[in-house]
Design a protein around this motif. Structure first.
Motif, PDB file in Angstrom:
ATOM      1  N   UNK A 127      13.415  -2.524 -12.026  1.00  0.00           N
ATOM      2  CA  UNK A 127      14.389  -2.057 -11.348  1.00  0.00           C
ATOM      3  C   UNK A 127      14.318  -1.970  -9.861  1.00  0.00           C
ATOM      4  N   UNK A 128      15.356  -2.278  -9.054  1.00  0.00           N
ATOM      5  CA  UNK A 128      15.268  -2.061  -7.627  1.00  0.00           C
ATOM      6  C   UNK A 128      16.137  -0.972  -7.066  1.00  0.00           C
TER       7      UNK A 128
ATOM      8  N   UNK B 167       6.632   2.897  -7.395  1.00  0.00           N
ATOM      9  CA  UNK B 167       6.304   1.709  -7.021  1.00  0.00           C
ATOM     10  C   UNK B 167       4.857   1.118  -7.014  1.00  0.00           C
ATOM     11  N   UNK B 168       4.017   1.983  -7.049  1.00  0.00           N
ATOM     12  CA  UNK B 168       2.661   1.746  -7.023  1.00  0.00           C
ATOM     13  C   UNK B 168       2.212   1.639  -8.635  1.00  0.00           C
ATOM     14  N   UNK B 169       3.029   2.150  -9.352  1.00  0.00           N
ATOM     15  CA  UNK B 169       2.674   1.835 -11.052  1.00  0.00           C
ATOM     16  C   UNK B 169       3.218   0.421 -11.549  1.00  0.00           C
TER      17      UNK B 169
ATOM     18  N   UNK C 103      10.399  -2.754  -8.994  1.00  0.00           N
ATOM     19  CA  UNK C 103      10.105  -3.876  -8.278  1.00  0.00           C
ATOM     20  C   UNK C 103      10.233  -3.778  -7.031  1.00  0.00           C
ATOM     21  N   UNK C 104      11.200  -2.692  -6.573  1.00  0.00           N
ATOM     22  CA  UNK C 104      11.194  -2.657  -5.017  1.00  0.00           C
ATOM     23  C   UNK C 104      12.049  -1.414  -4.628  1.00  0.00           C
ATOM     24  N   UNK C 105      12.114  -0.857  -3.684  1.00  0.00           N
ATOM     25  CA  UNK C 105      12.988   0.203  -3.097  1.00  0.00           C
ATOM     26  C   UNK C 105      13.247   0.080  -1.778  1.00  0.00           C
TER      27      UNK C 105
ATOM     28  N   UNK D   7      14.879  -5.852   3.472  1.00  0.00           N
ATOM     29  CA  UNK D   7      14.093  -4.700   3.502  1.00  0.00           C
ATOM     30  C   UNK D   7      13.813  -3.895   2.491  1.00  0.00           C
ATOM     31  N   UNK D   8      13.412  -4.728   1.436  1.00  0.00           N
ATOM     32  CA  UNK D   8      12.876  -4.158   0.144  1.00  0.00           C
ATOM     33  C   UNK D   8      11.634  -3.872   0.408  1.00  0.00           C
ATOM     34  N   UNK D   9      11.033  -2.664   0.031  1.00  0.00           N
ATOM     35  CA  UNK D   9       9.666  -2.127   0.023  1.00  0.00           C
ATOM     36  C   UNK D   9       8.917  -2.578  -1.199  1.00  0.00           C
TER      37      UNK D   9
END
Length: 189
Positions: free
Chosen positions: A127-128, A147-149, A153-155, A27-29
């Motif tokens: 970082x996640x 995230x956009x920048x 790496x994911x959230x 489920x990483x965005x």
């Protein structure tokens, strides 16, 4: 992102383990078109809130070969020795040294927006961030920007409490992780 434990109740330590592993694997965005592959052995697993659930999660992360660091200003001195973890004096210090951050703090006026723009700017590049805590501890606008920048790496965030502010708008989430064959593993929201 969807999670089957979205029932507004505290998770048991076994469910937290299931939840964290599931989030890290499915489920990483991430921005559209990215591939996520996590090699965690030797990385730093940061915990915000080393209470009962945070500690249980940290011990499970250690079993996967991660080094443990934590930030919890309310724990007594010596807890870092008992747990065998690095204690960080500030959230910024934890963000700067961690490859993965897992949030387990209670939702209070003091923790609302705790992980905001300033904290995310101090995050180690790549970082996640995993938020399994209740409430608006993570500022979703700041998370989106990080995230956009490419700073993160994911959230992953799990909506455990009530209140629409905890859901990412569908327009902000592009895709879940992809397997090498290009098929999507997670759910698109």
């Amino acid at each position: 992102p969807y999670h089957p434990h979205d029932r507004g109740e505290p998770l048991s330590p076994g469910e937290v383990y299931e939840c964290d592993v599931e989030i890290l694997s499915t489920c990483i965005v991430v921005p559209a078109g990215w591939t996520v592959a996590l090699t965690v052995r030797g990385q730093v697993f940061g915990v915000v809130g080393l209470g009962r659930i945070g500690l249980a999660t940290a011990l499970r992360a250690r079993a996967f070969g991660l080094e443990i660091a934590f930030y919890d200003p309310y724990l007594p001195s010596g807890m870092e020795i008992a747990v065998g973890a690095k204690r960080c004096k500030s959230l910024g210090e934890l963000m700067a040294i961690s490859d993965i951050i897992s949030i387990h703090a209670p939702s209070t006026d003091e923790t609302r927006g705790l992980v905001g723009r300033a904290a995310l700017e101090q995050a180690r590049p790549g970082m996640v961030l995993v938020n399994t805590a209740r409430g608006a501890i993570v500022d979703l606008d700041a998370l989106h920007d990080a995230l956009k920048s490419g700073r993160l790496a994911g959230a992953a965030t799990v909506r455990l409490g009530t209140g629409g502010e905890e859901r990412l708008p569908a327009s902000r989430v592009r895709a879940g992780p992809r397997r090498p064959d290009g098929n999507q593993r997670g759910r698109q929201r």
